[in-house]
Design a protein around this motif. Structure first.
Motif, mmCIF file in Angstrom:
data_model
loop_
_atom_site.group_PDB
_atom_site.id
_atom_site.type_symbol
_atom_site.label_atom_id
_atom_site.label_comp_id
_atom_site.label_asym_id
_atom_site.label_seq_id
_atom_site.Cartn_x
_atom_site.Cartn_y
_atom_site.Cartn_z
ATOM 1 N N ILE A 100 34.314 41.280 46.613
ATOM 2 C CA ILE A 100 33.827 40.470 45.502
ATOM 3 C C ILE A 100 33.841 39.002 45.885
ATOM 4 C CG2 ILE A 100 34.218 39.801 43.112
ATOM 5 C CD1 ILE A 100 33.340 42.679 43.449
ATOM 6 N N GLU A 101 32.722 38.321 45.642
ATOM 7 C CA GLU A 101 32.650 36.884 45.871
ATOM 8 C C GLU A 101 33.152 36.156 44.632
ATOM 9 O OE1 GLU A 101 31.919 35.545 48.704
ATOM 10 O OE2 GLU A 101 31.392 37.456 49.656
ATOM 11 N N GLY A 102 33.867 35.083 44.827
ATOM 12 C CA GLY A 102 34.329 34.296 43.691
ATOM 13 C C GLY A 102 35.720 33.738 43.938
ATOM 14 N N ARG A 103 36.175 32.980 42.949
ATOM 15 C CA ARG A 103 37.499 32.354 43.039
ATOM 16 C C ARG A 103 38.356 32.813 41.863
ATOM 17 N NH1 ARG A 103 36.634 26.065 43.522
ATOM 18 N NH2 ARG A 103 38.903 26.176 43.782
ATOM 19 N N PRO A 104 39.666 32.943 42.065
ATOM 20 C CA PRO A 104 40.544 33.338 40.959
ATOM 21 C C PRO A 104 40.425 32.370 39.790
ATOM 22 C CG PRO A 104 41.707 33.464 43.051
ATOM 23 C CD PRO A 104 40.399 32.792 43.335
ATOM 24 N N LEU A 105 40.545 32.913 38.600
ATOM 25 C CA LEU A 105 40.318 32.127 37.396
ATOM 26 C C LEU A 105 41.224 30.916 37.290
ATOM 27 C CD1 LEU A 105 38.818 31.841 34.724
ATOM 28 C CD2 LEU A 105 40.452 33.430 33.699
ATOM 29 N N ASP A 106 42.482 31.037 37.735
ATOM 30 C CA ASP A 106 43.402 29.909 37.588
ATOM 31 C C ASP A 106 43.044 28.734 38.483
ATOM 32 O OD1 ASP A 106 44.034 31.537 39.744
ATOM 33 O OD2 ASP A 106 46.128 30.937 39.777
ATOM 34 N N GLN A 107 42.250 28.971 39.531
ATOM 35 C CA GLN A 107 41.870 27.880 40.433
ATOM 36 C C GLN A 107 40.737 27.018 39.882
ATOM 37 O OE1 GLN A 107 41.063 29.247 44.406
ATOM 38 N NE2 GLN A 107 43.035 30.302 44.627
ATOM 39 N N ILE A 108 39.977 27.544 38.927
ATOM 40 C CA ILE A 108 38.814 26.804 38.437
ATOM 41 C C ILE A 108 38.864 26.497 36.947
ATOM 42 C CG2 ILE A 108 37.363 27.867 40.218
ATOM 43 C CD1 ILE A 108 36.154 29.579 37.949
ATOM 44 N N TRP A 109 39.823 27.068 36.218
ATOM 45 C CA TRP A 109 39.808 26.995 34.755
ATOM 46 C C TRP A 109 39.709 25.568 34.234
ATOM 47 C CZ3 TRP A 109 38.899 30.107 30.854
ATOM 48 C CH2 TRP A 109 39.304 29.738 29.564
ATOM 49 N N LYS A 110 40.558 24.681 34.724
ATOM 50 C CA LYS A 110 40.604 23.326 34.187
ATOM 51 C C LYS A 110 39.407 22.477 34.610
ATOM 52 C CE LYS A 110 45.609 23.197 33.638
ATOM 53 N NZ LYS A 110 46.885 22.519 33.976
ATOM 54 N N LYS A 111 38.598 22.985 35.528
ATOM 55 C CA LYS A 111 37.404 22.256 35.961
ATOM 56 C C LYS A 111 36.167 22.684 35.164
ATOM 57 C CE LYS A 111 39.199 22.049 40.687
ATOM 58 N NZ LYS A 111 38.966 22.439 42.106
ATOM 59 N N LEU A 112 36.287 23.713 34.338
ATOM 60 C CA LEU A 112 35.153 24.237 33.597
ATOM 61 C C LEU A 112 34.914 23.441 32.323
ATOM 62 C CD1 LEU A 112 35.879 28.086 33.852
ATOM 63 C CD2 LEU A 112 34.280 26.755 35.246
ATOM 64 N N SER A 113 33.663 23.348 31.921
ATOM 65 C CA SER A 113 33.325 22.762 30.627
ATOM 66 C C SER A 113 33.627 23.772 29.527
ATOM 67 C CB SER A 113 31.840 22.388 30.592
ATOM 68 O OG SER A 113 31.036 23.565 30.645
ATOM 69 N N SER A 114 33.525 23.334 28.277
ATOM 70 C CA SER A 114 33.767 24.237 27.153
ATOM 71 C C SER A 114 32.805 25.415 27.176
ATOM 72 C CB SER A 114 33.620 23.474 25.834
ATOM 73 O OG SER A 114 34.643 22.521 25.682
ATOM 74 N N ASP A 115 31.529 25.135 27.433
ATOM 75 C CA ASP A 115 30.533 26.210 27.471
ATOM 76 C C ASP A 115 30.812 27.192 28.599
ATOM 77 O OD1 ASP A 115 29.192 25.243 25.279
ATOM 78 O OD2 ASP A 115 27.740 24.095 26.447
#
Length: 341
Positions: A100-115
């Protein structure tokens, strides 16, 4: 913690299937679970795969059967490729699946916008909805088991099938901070509600890391802390959704998805404060009197225009009036001339 009894495989090691005679070359270790390790491997076809390696042949057979069953009901889990024993490493049992391609959720969560946060949670809801149709619960809900492909519209995929449990049975694998029983909200039994509660708890701890010493706290204190954390959110609709989910008031993934769709988020509906807001407040503070800086000059109001500007406006209005009157006289004279001809 590495639960396997054997030393880990190293990059460059070759694993040859005892029965299939297929060959894979280890690229890197992707992670270690409760009953084995997962490696990135390259096949003879040049493609990358994920290989789950266990010491117990029964664990490999169980997970492989689950993966085949889940692949027939949804798209969230990796596609199975093959299962075999190693001819080059004694007592090494494995299965190969899609990487599976992608990054674990905890590594990107705070960089995401609300949407984007909302889109990710909808992806989790869709994956759980497909899984629950097979009468299984994910159970081991944690950010490391949810990979997000930021290049593909925040597509969410599930990894680590080891915690998947049939409805009604006791949960075999779980992460304490995502376990409803750990917080005093429910039983440790596999069902759709357990997964929804676990997702809400995971999201709450992504927003605000748990304090040190939490395992030593009594259940009542843990519960009070996490409820106070989500109730203090500035977007009350998000806090209400999380509390309803973790208290077991949302029974199905369908209902969870509907509640997410109904959220009318402000631009900062998920994060507590956006950088744009902080910058705006700083700008206002810098422009305020009494801070050692002169406030920016205000724009002149319409009534503060100079006498020269008012005179130019009056002259233009007068010329327009005389032009209109002249046109009217010419038109009237032409009409009388045509009538008297």
């Amino acid at each position: 913690m590495n639960a396997t009894k054997r030393p880990p495989l190293s990059p460059g090691d070759r694993v040859i299937g005892k029965w299939s005679r297929q060959e894979w070359t280890v690229q890197a270790q992707l992670g270690v679970g409760a009953n084995g390790a997962v490696y990135s491997v390259r096949g003879t076809d040049g493609a990358l795969y994920a290989m789950k390696v266990c010491d117990d042949v029964g664990a490999v057979a169980f997970e492989w059967g689950l993966l085949e069953q889940l692949n027939a009901t949804g798209f969230a889990f990796p596609k199975p490729h093959c299962i075999d024993d190693s001819a080059t490493h004694p007592a090494l049992y494995f299965y190969v699946m899609e990487q599976i391609e992608g990054r674990p959720l905890d590594q990107i969560w705070k960089k995401l916008s609300s949407d984007d946060m909302k889109r990710v949670l909808l992806g989790v809801g869709y994956g759980l909805r497909a899984l629950h149709k097979s009468q299984h619960a994910f159970c081991d809900v944690k950010p490391q088991n949810l990979l997000v492909d930021v290049q593909s519209n925040q597509c969410v995929r599930f990894v680590d099938v080891g915690g998947v449990t049939p409805f009604g049975r006791s949960v075999r694998q779980f992460t304490p901070t995502s376990d409803p029983a750990y917080w005093g909200f429910g039983e440790r039994r596999a069902c759709a509600r357990y997964d929804i509660e676990a997702v809400a708890l995971m999201v709450a701890t992504l927003f605000e890391p748990v304090p040190q010493g939490l395992p030593q706290w009594p259940v009542e204190r843990r519960q009070a802390w996490i409820l106070r954390s989500i109730r203090g959110r500035h977007d009350k609709s998000v806090g209400a959704l999380l509390e309803d989910a973790m208290r077991g008031r949302i029974d199905t993934a369908d209902e969870f998805v509907r509640r997410l769709y109904a959220l009318k988020l402000r631009p900062t509906g998920f994060p507590k404060r956006s950088a744009a807001k902080a910058q705006t407040r700083a700008s206002r503070s810098a422009a305020a009197p009494g801070n050692g800086r002169r406030p920016a000059p205000s724009q002149p109001r319409p009534q503060q225009r100079s006498a020269k500007a008012r005179k130019r406006s009056a002259d233009w209005t007068e010329r327009l009036m005389w032009w209109a009157l002249t046109c009217a006289v010419i038109s009237t004279a032409g009409a009388w001339a045509e009538y008297l001809r």
